[in-house]
Design a protein around this motif. Structure first.
Motif, mmCIF file in Angstrom:
data_model
loop_
_atom_site.group_PDB
_atom_site.id
_atom_site.type_symbol
_atom_site.label_atom_id
_atom_site.label_comp_id
_atom_site.label_asym_id
_atom_site.label_seq_id
_atom_site.Cartn_x
_atom_site.Cartn_y
_atom_site.Cartn_z
ATOM 1 N N ALA A 1 0.891 -1.270 0.148
ATOM 2 C CA ALA A 1 0.189 0.105 0.018
ATOM 3 C C ALA A 1 1.051 1.075 0.100
ATOM 4 O O ALA A 1 0.440 2.141 -0.652
ATOM 5 C CB ALA A 1 -0.705 0.040 1.297
ATOM 6 N N LEU A 2 1.944 1.120 0.764
ATOM 7 C CA LEU A 2 2.878 2.298 0.979
ATOM 8 C C LEU A 2 3.617 2.698 -0.517
ATOM 9 O O LEU A 2 3.531 3.637 -1.156
ATOM 10 C CB LEU A 2 3.941 2.151 2.135
ATOM 11 N N ILE A 3 3.982 1.311 -1.156
ATOM 12 C CA ILE A 3 4.866 1.731 -2.330
ATOM 13 C C ILE A 3 3.600 2.228 -3.401
ATOM 14 O O ILE A 3 4.004 3.087 -4.285
ATOM 15 C CB ILE A 3 5.063 0.273 -2.809
ATOM 16 N N GLY A 4 2.364 1.865 -3.292
ATOM 17 C CA GLY A 4 1.399 2.264 -4.102
ATOM 18 C C GLY A 4 1.249 3.818 -4.003
ATOM 19 O O GLY A 4 0.692 4.362 -5.324
ATOM 20 N N THR A 5 1.454 4.380 -2.829
ATOM 21 C CA THR A 5 1.414 5.787 -2.986
ATOM 22 C C THR A 5 2.516 6.404 -3.415
ATOM 23 O O THR A 5 2.497 7.708 -3.568
ATOM 24 C CB THR A 5 0.853 6.150 -1.210
ATOM 25 N N LEU A 6 3.469 5.873 -3.477
ATOM 26 C CA LEU A 6 4.842 6.468 -4.005
ATOM 27 C C LEU A 6 4.977 6.215 -5.374
ATOM 28 O O LEU A 6 5.726 7.108 -6.191
ATOM 29 C CB LEU A 6 6.064 5.799 -3.075
ATOM 30 N N VAL A 7 4.651 5.261 -5.968
ATOM 31 C CA VAL A 7 4.841 4.699 -7.491
ATOM 32 C C VAL A 7 3.422 4.631 -8.069
ATOM 33 O O VAL A 7 2.713 3.910 -7.714
ATOM 34 C CB VAL A 7 5.843 3.735 -7.438
ATOM 35 N N SER A 8 3.604 5.438 -9.070
ATOM 36 C CA SER A 8 2.333 5.556 -10.121
ATOM 37 C C SER A 8 2.805 5.049 -11.353
ATOM 38 O O SER A 8 3.583 5.547 -11.970
ATOM 39 C CB SER A 8 1.602 6.768 -10.168
ATOM 40 N N ILE A 9 2.230 3.995 -11.845
ATOM 41 C CA ILE A 9 2.503 3.570 -13.460
ATOM 42 C C ILE A 9 1.237 3.694 -14.283
ATOM 43 O O ILE A 9 0.303 3.300 -14.046
ATOM 44 C CB ILE A 9 2.967 1.960 -13.541
ATOM 45 N N THR A 10 1.380 5.060 -15.017
ATOM 46 C CA THR A 10 0.088 5.101 -15.855
ATOM 47 C C THR A 10 0.561 4.909 -17.373
ATOM 48 O O THR A 10 1.604 5.141 -17.937
ATOM 49 C CB THR A 10 -0.210 6.720 -15.420
ATOM 50 N N CYS A 11 -0.670 4.630 -18.175
ATOM 51 C CA CYS A 11 -0.588 4.502 -19.434
ATOM 52 C C CYS A 11 -0.042 5.798 -20.211
ATOM 53 O O CYS A 11 -0.001 5.662 -21.378
ATOM 54 C CB CYS A 11 -1.738 3.606 -20.080
ATOM 55 N N PHE A 12 -0.480 6.995 -19.528
ATOM 56 C CA PHE A 12 -0.077 8.275 -20.463
ATOM 57 C C PHE A 12 1.166 8.852 -19.906
ATOM 58 O O PHE A 12 1.168 10.058 -20.142
ATOM 59 C CB PHE A 12 -1.421 8.968 -20.094
ATOM 60 N N ALA A 13 1.949 8.184 -19.144
ATOM 61 C CA ALA A 13 3.151 8.861 -18.269
ATOM 62 C C ALA A 13 4.110 9.035 -19.485
ATOM 63 O O ALA A 13 4.184 8.458 -20.530
ATOM 64 C CB ALA A 13 3.698 8.025 -17.351
ATOM 65 N N GLY A 14 4.986 10.291 -19.373
ATOM 66 C CA GLY A 14 5.643 10.844 -20.399
ATOM 67 C C GLY A 14 6.666 9.765 -20.748
ATOM 68 O O GLY A 14 7.261 9.010 -19.953
ATOM 69 N N SER A 15 6.963 9.616 -21.992
ATOM 70 C CA SER A 15 8.079 9.013 -22.774
ATOM 71 C C SER A 15 8.703 9.760 -23.784
ATOM 72 O O SER A 15 8.731 9.460 -24.998
ATOM 73 C CB SER A 15 7.367 7.685 -23.229
ATOM 74 N N GLN A 16 9.309 10.870 -23.267
ATOM 75 C CA GLN A 16 9.909 11.600 -24.285
ATOM 76 C C GLN A 16 11.079 10.986 -25.016
ATOM 77 O O GLN A 16 11.712 10.045 -24.522
ATOM 78 C CB GLN A 16 10.647 12.769 -23.642
ATOM 79 N N LYS A 17 11.357 11.249 -26.366
ATOM 80 C CA LYS A 17 12.298 10.622 -27.104
ATOM 81 C C LYS A 17 13.734 11.378 -26.853
ATOM 82 O O LYS A 17 13.902 12.733 -26.789
ATOM 83 C CB LYS A 17 11.849 10.675 -28.671
ATOM 84 N N GLU A 18 14.533 10.730 -26.836
ATOM 85 C CA GLU A 18 15.922 11.250 -26.546
ATOM 86 C C GLU A 18 16.437 11.493 -28.164
ATOM 87 O O GLU A 18 16.599 10.635 -29.066
ATOM 88 C CB GLU A 18 16.815 10.320 -25.955
ATOM 89 N N GLU A 19 16.647 12.643 -28.339
ATOM 90 C CA GLU A 19 17.381 13.196 -29.732
ATOM 91 C C GLU A 19 18.247 14.070 -29.656
ATOM 92 O O GLU A 19 18.518 14.871 -28.542
ATOM 93 C CB GLU A 19 16.092 13.952 -30.391
ATOM 94 N N PRO A 20 19.303 14.266 -30.558
ATOM 95 C CA PRO A 20 20.431 15.050 -30.795
ATOM 96 C C PRO A 20 19.934 16.701 -30.577
ATOM 97 O O PRO A 20 18.810 16.815 -31.101
ATOM 98 C CB PRO A 20 20.995 14.887 -32.023
ATOM 99 N N LEU A 21 20.489 17.208 -29.677
ATOM 100 C CA LEU A 21 20.104 18.836 -29.618
ATOM 101 C C LEU A 21 21.693 19.515 -30.093
ATOM 102 O O LEU A 21 22.646 19.152 -30.015
ATOM 103 C CB LEU A 21 20.220 19.111 -28.100
ATOM 104 N N SER A 22 21.106 20.894 -30.824
ATOM 105 C CA SER A 22 22.207 21.611 -31.463
ATOM 106 C C SER A 22 22.786 22.111 -30.390
ATOM 107 O O SER A 22 22.142 22.147 -28.955
ATOM 108 C CB SER A 22 21.622 22.800 -32.313
#
Length: 209
Positions: free
Chosen positions: A11-32
């Motif tokens: 229960a404690l872990i559940g309050t600290l960690v949330s795995i959601t289907c819409f959580a961010g997954s930014q793509k690592e891309e080269p930056l100038s």
């Protein structure tokens, strides 16, 4: 007894960690080099968070209203108001509507500070750890309230610039779902339904395609 402890721990872990289907997954891309330097300067800002309004009265009115709306999700008044001041400061300095950022946080993490997605995105704005390597320093903790919001707003500003001001497409990039309508519509819908604080006409209506 052991089984009860297991249940309590889960229960404690559940309050600290949330795995959601819409959580961010930014793509690592080269930056100038110029973009990287600009983002690094933004991340290194050390000014104290504050409300950015024309008058103190306007700031107090905004804080009171947003605090009222957020109360059920963040019961602690002092922490809630600190969170809101930081959201407003970091969003405003990035040139982003603070209410939209609240909608994004609602969708990304449900306002859970220690949320972690299935792909490793962290914190309120579900920032991917590769950004620390790219524009930050090794001591940056993405679970730190202000650092997470600063990274998230800086990254979203970067995507808005890439998309030449198209917030809808920028949100798709932020979530790693560019070209798909579901995530941008969720964020814009949450913004309009729960956090809109403007008398202006709705500018970013949800799309079907």
């Amino acid at each position: 007894m052991f089984k009860s402890l297991q249940i309590l721990l889960l229960a404690l872990i559940g309050t600290l960690v949330s795995i959601t289907c819409f959580a961010g997954s930014q793509k690592e891309e080269p930056l100038s080099n110029s973009v990287k330097a600009l983002m690094q300067r933004s991340i290194s800002d050390r000014a104290s968070p504050r409300l950015v309004f024309a008058t103190p009265e306007e700031g107090s009115a905004w804080l009171n209203e947003m605090s009222r709306r957020l109360q059920k999700r963040m019961p602690d008044t002092e922490y809630r108001e600190d969170f809101l001041r930081t959201v407003h400061y970091e969003a405003t300095r990035a040139g982003i509507d603070p209410q939209m950022v609240l909608g994004l946080i609602q969708v990304e993490s449900g306002f859970k500070k220690y949320a972690v997605s299935s792909v490793g995105a962290r914190g309120f704005m579900q920032v991917m750890p590769f950004w620390v390597r790219s524009i930050g320093t090794n001591d940056h903790n993405l679970f730190h309230l202000r650092l997470n919001l600063r990274y998230g707003c800086t990254i979203l500003r970067h995507y808005i610039d890439i998309e030449r001001g198209d917030l809808y497409r920028a949100l798709g990039r932020y979530n790693g779902s560019l070209g798909k309508p579901q995530y941008p519509n969720l964020v814009l819908g949450a913004w309009r339904k729960n956090w809109d604080y403007s008398t202006k006409n709705w500018e970013y209506a949800p799309k079907n395609t």
